[in-house]
Design an enzyme around this catalytic site. Structure first.
Site, PDB file in Angstrom:
ATOM      1  N   ASP A  26      12.635  -2.281 -10.430  1.00 39.36           N
ATOM      2  CA  ASP A  26      11.541  -1.417 -11.593  1.00 39.36           C
ATOM      3  C   ASP A  26      10.886  -0.130 -11.496  1.00 39.36           C
ATOM      4  O   ASP A  26       9.895  -0.637 -10.577  1.00 39.36           O
ATOM      5  CB  ASP A  26      11.634  -2.659 -12.835  1.00 39.36           C
ATOM      6  CG  ASP A  26      10.986  -2.280 -13.936  1.00 39.36           C
ATOM      7  OD1 ASP A  26      10.638  -0.543 -14.057  1.00 39.36           O
ATOM      8  OD2 ASP A  26      10.309  -2.527 -14.674  1.00 39.36           O
TER       9      ASP A  26
ATOM     10  N   LYS B 108       5.547   7.459 -18.002  1.00 39.15           N
ATOM     11  CA  LYS B 108       3.493   7.270 -17.253  1.00 39.15           C
ATOM     12  C   LYS B 108       3.755   8.900 -16.601  1.00 39.15           C
ATOM     13  O   LYS B 108       2.714   9.532 -16.976  1.00 39.15           O
ATOM     14  CB  LYS B 108       3.561   6.210 -16.262  1.00 39.15           C
ATOM     15  CG  LYS B 108       4.371   4.744 -17.005  1.00 39.15           C
ATOM     16  CD  LYS B 108       3.344   4.418 -17.814  1.00 39.15           C
ATOM     17  CE  LYS B 108       3.895   2.773 -18.102  1.00 39.15           C
ATOM     18  NZ  LYS B 108       3.208   2.185 -19.245  1.00 39.15           N
TER      19      LYS B 108
ATOM     20  N   TRP C  60       5.371  -8.399 -16.290  1.00 42.35           N
ATOM     21  CA  TRP C  60       5.139  -7.513 -17.291  1.00 42.35           C
ATOM     22  C   TRP C  60       5.557  -7.899 -18.491  1.00 42.35           C
ATOM     23  O   TRP C  60       6.643  -8.533 -18.286  1.00 42.35           O
ATOM     24  CB  TRP C  60       6.032  -5.979 -17.694  1.00 42.35           C
ATOM     25  CG  TRP C  60       5.722  -5.684 -18.565  1.00 42.35           C
ATOM     26  CD1 TRP C  60       4.837  -5.201 -18.762  1.00 42.35           C
ATOM     27  CD2 TRP C  60       7.147  -4.214 -18.766  1.00 42.35           C
ATOM     28  NE1 TRP C  60       5.233  -4.279 -20.032  1.00 42.35           N
ATOM     29  CE2 TRP C  60       6.835  -4.369 -19.799  1.00 42.35           C
ATOM     30  CE3 TRP C  60       8.333  -4.371 -18.595  1.00 42.35           C
ATOM     31  CZ2 TRP C  60       7.881  -3.760 -20.806  1.00 42.35           C
ATOM     32  CZ3 TRP C  60       9.227  -3.715 -19.916  1.00 42.35           C
ATOM     33  CH2 TRP C  60       8.754  -3.335 -20.369  1.00 42.35           C
TER      34      TRP C  60
END
Ligand code: PMP
Length: 422
Positions: free
Chosen positions: A246, A282, A165
């Site tokens: 993460d 999310k 990311w």
């Protein structure tokens, strides 16, 4: 789009990295000049800038596959009914708007930790997980970087997967850490380069930091198998590296939040020097509420107290305390048996729609007669498909077909539906 995909050469676009000029030396002033007149224009954010272009575009039939946010079958944002129900209950009870403590709401932290580490997690029962609420996953990574910078030996580098990311690089640099990369994705197959990854773990100086995506790796959608996680864990332990997991997509990868927590629970059990950045953006659809956590696996309760006291010292001068609304919602959903059951079903529903879009996209591309092997689209998991398109191809897709995507060839499957599918 299909043409672009079917004529694709499997080269990779460079990493999405935008590094702002933060040094005061980048502004030189003459006497009497306004310092603001010397502030340079910064580059647009590699991902959010594309979202702005999408909004600004007036092209009919434009498609946004740039942003990692869920959309329903009509292409609309979806507030989970369990989240709506929790909000209604909170309103009915008339919850107040008092400040949370520096590390957030204790009720939220309890359910968030059980969600990640497991309902029966012994380390939680022993009170040796130091946890703080954070400004979603981004804030968790930022606090983690700051904590590492303060307490690991000077010069300790953080290794990020290549690719990762885009914001990871800037987050860790802003925390003052040196960023290095480890191999992650096999350039030919778009699959995991496990041998390269293990080799880089072995070659890194002992005691380095390794950031690993807990599940649904962004942008590749490629995760290690359980057997590969075993190998990775053993290799990291051997070198005494520190691990930052993460976890931005628990529940999105397989549709089963318990299954997606495999790496988290394994790394805790294996006894790693472990930090976990958790996001509820999310999987709960709470993007704008900025709700997440950072937790640190400690040796015992005493160590946990010391660690938490220093995390508080990082947070207090940065933003004082976190927002409460999203955390109240997560707490309400996960501590209510019926709402919690409903939530798990809704999470599966989101993951299932994304899986369906994977099959649809692959079928549509193959129906165009592409010679390439497009199994990768259905093999990869999570929100994204990593196509291997070059930056130039992505630019062409946007300019000629009004399909907005990031320049690394990543497509958010959530942006596809039966109406706009190519
Ligand atoms: N980590 C990864 C891997 C991500 O993909 C994201 C979101 N794109 C985040 C962290 C942070 O997201 P947020 O701050 O919205 O929770």
């Amino acid at each position: 789009m299909l043409y672009m995909l079917s004529t694709l050469s499997l080269s990779f676009a460079p990493q999405l990295v935008s590094r702002p000029c933060t040094s005061s030396s980048c502004v030189t002033m003459m006497a009497g000049e306004s310092y603001l007149s010397k502030v340079p224009m910064g580059p647009p954010d590699a991902i959010l800038g594309i979202a702005q272009d999408f909004v600004a575009s007036t092209a009919p039939g434009k498609v946004n596959v740039a942003i990692g946010a869920y959309r329903d079958a009509e292409g609309k944002p979806w507030v989970l009914p369990s989240v709506r129900a929790a909000e209604a209950k909170l309103l009915e009870r008339g919850v107040n708007k008092e400040y949370a403590g520096i590390v957030g709401l204790p009720g939220f932290l309890e359910v968030a930790m059980r969600f990640a580490y497991g309902a029966d997690c012994a380390a939680l029962d022993e009170g040796r997980i130091a946890a703080t609420q954070t400004l979603s996953g981004t804030g968790a990574c930022r606090i983690a970087g700051e904590f590492y910078k303060r307490y690991l030996p000077e010069g300790t580098a953080v290794y990020l997967p290549d690719p990762t990311w885009g914001n990871h690089v800037a987050i860790m640099q802003e925390a003052g850490l040196e960023v290095k990369r480890y191999r992650y994705c096999d350039r030919k197959t778009c699959g995991l380069d496990c041998a390269g990854l293990l080799d880089d773990i072995a070659k890194a100086p002992d005691g380095s930091i390794f950031l690993l995506h807990a599940c649904a790796h962004n942008p590749t959608g490629v995760d290690p198998s359980e057997a590969q996680w075993d190998e990775i864990s053993a290799a990291i332990l051997k070198k005494g590296h520190h691990v930052l997991l993460d976890c931005a997509y628990q529940g999105f990868a397989s549709g089963d939040a318990e299954k997606d927590a495999f790496a988290i629970r394994k790394f805790l059990k294996d006894g790693h020097s472990l930090l976990l950045a958790q996001s509820f953006a999310k999987n709960f659809g709470l993007y704008g509420e900025r709700v997440g956590s950072l937790s640190v696996a400690c040796k015992d309760k005493e160590e946990c107290g010391r660690v938490l006291s220093q995390i508080k010292r990082i947070i207090r001068p940065m933003y004082s305390s976190p927002p409460i609304h999203g955390a109240l919602i997560v707490n309400e959903v996960l501590s209510d048996e019926a709402l919690s059951k409903q939530y798990y079903k809704e999470c599966t529903q989101m993951a299932d729609r994304i899986l369906k879009m994977r099959s649809l996209l692959r079928e549509a591309i193959e129906a165009q007669g592409s010679e390439h092997n497009w199994e990768r689209i259905t093999d990869q998991i999570g929100m994204f498909a990593f196509t291997g398109m070059t930056g130039k191809m992505c630019d062409e897709l946007t300019a000629e077909h009004n399909i907005f995507l990031t320049r690394d060839g990543r497509i958010s499957l959530a942006g596809i539906n039966a109406k706009n599918e190519p």
